[in-house]
Each structure stands twice: as structure tokens, then as C-alpha cells.
Design an enzyme around this catalytic site. Structure first.
Site, PDB file in Angstrom:
ATOM      1  N   ASP A   1       0.828  -1.197   0.000  1.00 48.19           N
ATOM      2  CA  ASP A   1       0.000   0.000   0.000  1.00 48.19           C
ATOM      3  C   ASP A   1       0.874   1.263   0.000  1.00 48.19           C
ATOM      4  O   ASP A   1       0.540   2.257   0.619  1.00 48.19           O
ATOM      5  CB  ASP A   1      -0.904  -0.029   1.251  1.00 48.19           C
ATOM      6  CG  ASP A   1      -2.001   1.030   1.209  1.00 48.19           C
ATOM      7  OD1 ASP A   1      -2.326   1.494   0.109  1.00 48.19           O
ATOM      8  OD2 ASP A   1      -2.513   1.405   2.284  1.00 48.19           O
TER       9      ASP A   1
ATOM     10  N   LEU B   1     -11.391  -6.686  -1.604  1.00 45.78           N
ATOM     11  CA  LEU B   1     -11.189  -8.083  -1.984  1.00 45.78           C
ATOM     12  C   LEU B   1     -11.868  -8.992  -0.964  1.00 45.78           C
ATOM     13  O   LEU B   1     -11.789  -8.749   0.243  1.00 45.78           O
ATOM     14  CB  LEU B   1      -9.688  -8.405  -2.037  1.00 45.78           C
ATOM     15  CG  LEU B   1      -9.359  -9.654  -2.856  1.00 45.78           C
ATOM     16  CD1 LEU B   1      -9.407  -9.331  -4.345  1.00 45.78           C
ATOM     17  CD2 LEU B   1      -7.995 -10.215  -2.494  1.00 45.78           C
TER      18      LEU B   1
ATOM     19  N   LEU C   1      -3.009  -6.586   2.133  1.00 40.79           N
ATOM     20  CA  LEU C   1      -2.314  -7.197   1.001  1.00 40.79           C
ATOM     21  C   LEU C   1      -0.892  -6.651   0.903  1.00 40.79           C
ATOM     22  O   LEU C   1      -0.620  -5.527   1.330  1.00 40.79           O
ATOM     23  CB  LEU C   1      -3.056  -6.883  -0.300  1.00 40.79           C
ATOM     24  CG  LEU C   1      -4.475  -7.459  -0.412  1.00 40.79           C
ATOM     25  CD1 LEU C   1      -5.198  -6.876  -1.621  1.00 40.79           C
ATOM     26  CD2 LEU C   1      -4.451  -8.983  -0.484  1.00 40.79           C
TER      27      LEU C   1
ATOM     28  N   CYS D   1     -20.351 -12.537  -5.480  1.00 47.80           N
ATOM     29  CA  CYS D   1     -21.330 -11.639  -4.842  1.00 47.80           C
ATOM     30  C   CYS D   1     -22.753 -12.037  -5.248  1.00 47.80           C
ATOM     31  O   CYS D   1     -23.714 -11.788  -4.510  1.00 47.80           O
ATOM     32  CB  CYS D   1     -21.091 -10.190  -5.268  1.00 47.80           C
ATOM     33  SG  CYS D   1     -19.712  -9.393  -4.425  1.00 47.80           S
TER      34      CYS D   1
ATOM     35  N   CYS E   1     -24.022  -4.232   0.639  1.00 55.97           N
ATOM     36  CA  CYS E   1     -23.083  -3.133   0.928  1.00 55.97           C
ATOM     37  C   CYS E   1     -23.538  -1.835   0.269  1.00 55.97           C
ATOM     38  O   CYS E   1     -23.367  -0.746   0.827  1.00 55.97           O
ATOM     39  CB  CYS E   1     -21.667  -3.508   0.489  1.00 55.97           C
ATOM     40  SG  CYS E   1     -21.541  -4.028  -1.225  1.00 55.97           S
TER      41      CYS E   1
ATOM     42  N   SER F   1     -14.514   6.765   4.882  1.00 64.96           N
ATOM     43  CA  SER F   1     -13.070   6.488   5.010  1.00 64.96           C
ATOM     44  C   SER F   1     -12.269   7.642   4.410  1.00 64.96           C
ATOM     45  O   SER F   1     -11.311   8.130   5.013  1.00 64.96           O
ATOM     46  CB  SER F   1     -12.695   5.195   4.297  1.00 64.96           C
ATOM     47  OG  SER F   1     -12.996   4.111   5.118  1.00 64.96           O
TER      48      SER F   1
ATOM     49  N   ASP G   1     -16.226   0.774   8.510  1.00 63.72           N
ATOM     50  CA  ASP G   1     -16.223  -0.656   8.151  1.00 63.72           C
ATOM     51  C   ASP G   1     -17.585  -1.141   7.689  1.00 63.72           C
ATOM     52  O   ASP G   1     -17.775  -2.340   7.477  1.00 63.72           O
ATOM     53  CB  ASP G   1     -15.808  -1.508   9.370  1.00 63.72           C
ATOM     54  CG  ASP G   1     -14.317  -1.442   9.631  1.00 63.72           C
ATOM     55  OD1 ASP G   1     -13.592  -0.863   8.809  1.00 63.72           O
ATOM     56  OD2 ASP G   1     -13.874  -1.988  10.665  1.00 63.72           O
TER      57      ASP G   1
HETATM   58  S1  SF4 Z   1     -22.196  -7.184   0.710  1.00 57.76           S
HETATM   59 FE1  SF4 Z   1     -21.361  -6.312  -1.211  1.00 57.76          FE
HETATM   60  S2  SF4 Z   1     -19.331  -7.201  -1.392  1.00 57.76           S
HETATM   61 FE2  SF4 Z   1     -20.445  -8.485   0.087  1.00 57.76          FE
HETATM   62  S3  SF4 Z   1     -21.360 -10.141  -1.150  1.00 57.76           S
HETATM   63 FE3  SF4 Z   1     -22.881  -8.510  -0.989  1.00 57.76          FE
HETATM   64  S4  SF4 Z   1     -22.557  -7.274  -2.845  1.00 57.76           S
HETATM   65 FE4  SF4 Z   1     -20.702  -8.544  -2.575  1.00 57.76          FE
END
Ligand code: SF4
Length: 372
Positions: A153, A177, A188, A207, A213, A235, A261
Site C-alpha cells: 500500500d 477483496l 495485502l 457476490c 453493501c 473512510s 467498516d
Molecule cells: S455485501 Fe457487497 S461485497 Fe459483500 S457479497 Fe454482498 S454485494 Fe458482494
């Protein structure tokens, strides 16, 4: 030690008789011995990731992170950044302490400070760099000097795209990821090398139809799958941004005073989160479960002392106070909180002062007793 590839190309000629299949297997085993959970190998073709990046930059979703424009093609052409690079060794390191108060509980306790779980302990850059050096030493002990450069990073490296190509997981719709056995709470690191290692298979995308999310992001920063608008992301607003936090996002920030988060918390794959084996990631100064007020009362010297060796230090004291003021404005109008805000309002920098005044105004809306 970093060996610059351009200076050691003749070494390749000495490596003609290396069994690269065996070496690749050994590197994966040595990565685990060095403390990583997993290693994989990527080639240097990041064309697709480069197109995604160019599109993101074109839409101005990088906010004022102008450094994302720098280095141009070096970001997605590893051999342009480090001439002679043929392969990338990608590694991952779990950081979550599963015994801590869950982040989602903290965000509901308005007097507490919710700090992104990756930032509670020692700065990961140092931890990962040391482990990468150990891994390099093991490879060198086996094959002699080889061309390499380590990254964590810390340079224009597309680490998620590389890790995805190396089979360490897939890039989720939140752009982090995800590993099917470990969720997404890991760091990473990379070793660019002139070793002609066979690439691993890219992991498939899992996904599915989930959009959790995207729905649950407090500031609607995930504007479409794989598209995070940094200018809306907590963030970015609390870490990268050194100016004022736009008022439209302050209520939604709640008590998130360093990073956020939420998109990982709601991801179903994080039921597979593994506890970190890394003692350096243990929380320092109770940062996992502190009161906003306690942190706001730190003077600059205390901030510098308590965040020495922590990733939090890089935001600086002004941003720290700015973020805490917003968190306190979103808490309850307790006398101690109001008093602390008032005491700092006149000595604070103009930016922090404006956030403190905002906080006092917000708290005053919750009480019939005049605050000013
Ligand atoms: S919360 Fe977001 S990153 Fe996680 S599986 Fe569902 S769509 Fe994919």
C-alpha cells in the site's frame, strides 16, 4: 533489502536451471512460515483493472486524491514501474481480532468512538514489509539473489486487482477483496519479481445478486457495483480529506471517527472472518472501545505519543479533532461533552472550531436547556 531489477538481470542467466513449479510451491509455503495466511502469483497484465481505474478517474470519483493520477500507466503496468518484472507474488494477512466489541455494536453506542478495525494496532505497513523481507530472504537462500521489489500500500500498485488475479479472492461490489474462506478483513502485500513464475487462476466472482453493501453504506458512497465515489465515502472524509467534512455527511458519519467498516460489516462473506494471529494488531490505548470524550481530551502531545507507530497518526491532530467533534455532535448532550467542546472552541484552528460549533448546535437541538 530491495534489489533493483535493472541492475541484476544477468542473475536471470544463472537461474536457468531453477525448477519454477517447485519454487512456486515453496514460495507459498514460505509465505505461510513468514506469517501470511496465503500467497498467490499474478502475471503483469492489468489492462482490465487499468481501464476501470481510468474510468473512475474520468468520473472524478477520486475526490482530491490527486496522487491517483500520478505515475500514469505505471500503476497498471508493473513492468513500467519496475523494469524487468515478470511476475507478482501477492500475499494476504488477516487483521481482525474477533474477540473485540463488534464494530456494528460500537456504531450504535453514540458516546463511543468507532475506529476502523484495521487501524487499532501497529501500522500494517511496517508489519507487512517485515514479513515480505523474511519471505524474500527465504527465496534468496534457495536460489541466490533475484530481482525484486516489495510493496505494501506504498506505491502505485493495483494491489486488489493483482490479488484477484493471483487467486486470493474476488473484488466485491464494495471494491474490497473478498476471500471465500476468510472474508475481507485482511491486508495485502506484493513482491514484484523477475522470476518467471506460472500465474495462478483468477478466483471467480461470488457476490451473486447481493447488494447489501450498496444499500447499507451510510453515505451512499457505492454509487454502483464496483464504483465508490470517494468524495462521499467516510473512510476518505475522515482520513484522506484534510479539509472540512461537508455538512451533508456529518449526521451520517455518526461516531465513525477514523475510517468506516460498514460495507464489510454487512457483507455475508465476513461470517468466515478469521482471528488474526498477529500480536502487533492488538488494540493500543483501548482504541477499540474508547469514549469520544476521552479521545477529544487528548492534547496534541498525547495524540502524537499515543498514535506513534499507528496508522492513525498520519491524519494529524487537526483532522483527529475535527472527526471527534463531528462524532460528539452526533452523541448526547451530556454536560461533560458540552463543556469539553466549549473549552476547546476558542483555542481550536478555524477548521476544527467550525466543526465544534456545528457539534454544539446539533447537541442544542436535543435539549431545552440553552447550550451557548
Ligand atoms: S455485501 Fe457487497 S461485497 Fe459483500 S457479497 Fe454482498 S454485494 Fe458482494
Amino acid at each position: 533489502m530491495v534489489i533493483h531489477l535493472a541492475t541484476i538481470l544477468p542473475v536471470n542467466q544463472q537461474q536457468e536451471h531453477i525448477d519454477y513449479q517447485q519454487l512456486k510451491a515453496n514460495i507459498k509455503a514460505w509465505a505461510k512460515e513468514s506469517g501470511f495466511q496465503q500467497a498467490g502469483i499474478s502475471d503483469v497484465n492489468l489492462k482490465q483493472a487499468g481501464e476501470h481505474l481510468k474510468n473512475w478517474l474520468k468520473k472524478q470519483h477520486h475526490a482530491d486524491m490527486e496522487y491517483m493520477h500520478k505515475h500514469g500507466e505505471k500503476r497498471y503496468q508493473p513492468e513500467a514501474l519496475v523494469p524487468g518484472t515478470l511476475s507478482v507474488i501477492s500475499v494476504r494477512l488477516d487483521y481482525m481480532q474477533t474477540s473485540l466489541t463488534p464494530y456494528e455494536e460500537l456504531t450504535k453506542q453514540v458516546s463511543k468512538a468507532a475506529i476502523s478495525r484495521y487501524a487499532l494496532g501497529r501500522d500494517y505497513h511496517k508489519v507487512i514489509r517485515n514479513k515480505l523481507k523474511k519471505l524474500v530472504a527465504k527465496i534468496s537462500a534457495e536460489i541466490g539473489p533475484f530481482g525484486h521489489r516489495v510493496f505494501t500500500d506504498s506505491a502505485p500498485v493495483m494491489e486488489k486487482a493483482i490479488a484477484e488475479k493471483a487467486g486470493l479472492g474476488w473484488i466485491g461490489k464494495h471494491s474490497n477483496l473478498i476471500n471465500s474462506k476468510a472474508g475481507s478483513y485482511f491486508f495485502l502485500g506484493e513482491i514484484y519479481t523477475d522470476l518467471p513464475l506460472e500465474p495462478d487462476r483468477k478466483q471467480s466472482f461470488h457476490c451473486g445478486s447481493c447488494t447489501q453493501c450498496i444499500q447499507d453504506c451510510p453515505t451512499d458512497a457505492i454509487i454502483a457495483p464496483f464504483q465508490v465515489d470517494a468524495s462521499r465515502c467516510i473512510s476518505y472524509l475522515t482520513i484522506e480529506n484534510h479539509g472540512p467534512i461537508p455538512e451533508e455527511f456529518r449526521k451520517a458519519m455518526g461516531n465513525r471517527i477514523y475510517g468506516c467498516d460498514d460495507c464489510q460489516v454487512v457483507c455475508p462473506w465476513n461470517k468466515f472472518t478469521q482471528n488474526t494471529a498477529e500480536p502487533d494488531f492488538a488494540p493500543r490505548h483501548h482504541l477499540d472501545d474508547s469514549e469520544l470524550l476521552e479521545l477529544f481530551l487528548w492534547d496534541e502531545e498525547t495524540f502524537l505519543q499515543n498514535t506513534a507507530g499507528s496508522p492513525i497518526r498520519r491524519i494529524g491532530y487537526q483532522s483527529w479533532q475535527r472527526n471527534l467533534a463531528v462524532g460528539m455532535g452526533n452523541s448526547k448532550p451530556h454536560a461533560n461533552i458540552i463543556e469539553a467542546l466549549k473549552q476547546k472552541v476558542n483555542s481550536a484552528s478555524p477548521m476544527v472550531k467550525e466543526h465544534i460549533e456545528w457539534a454544539l448546535t446539533e447537541l442544542s437541538k436535543q435539549t431545552s436547556t440553552p447550550i451557548a
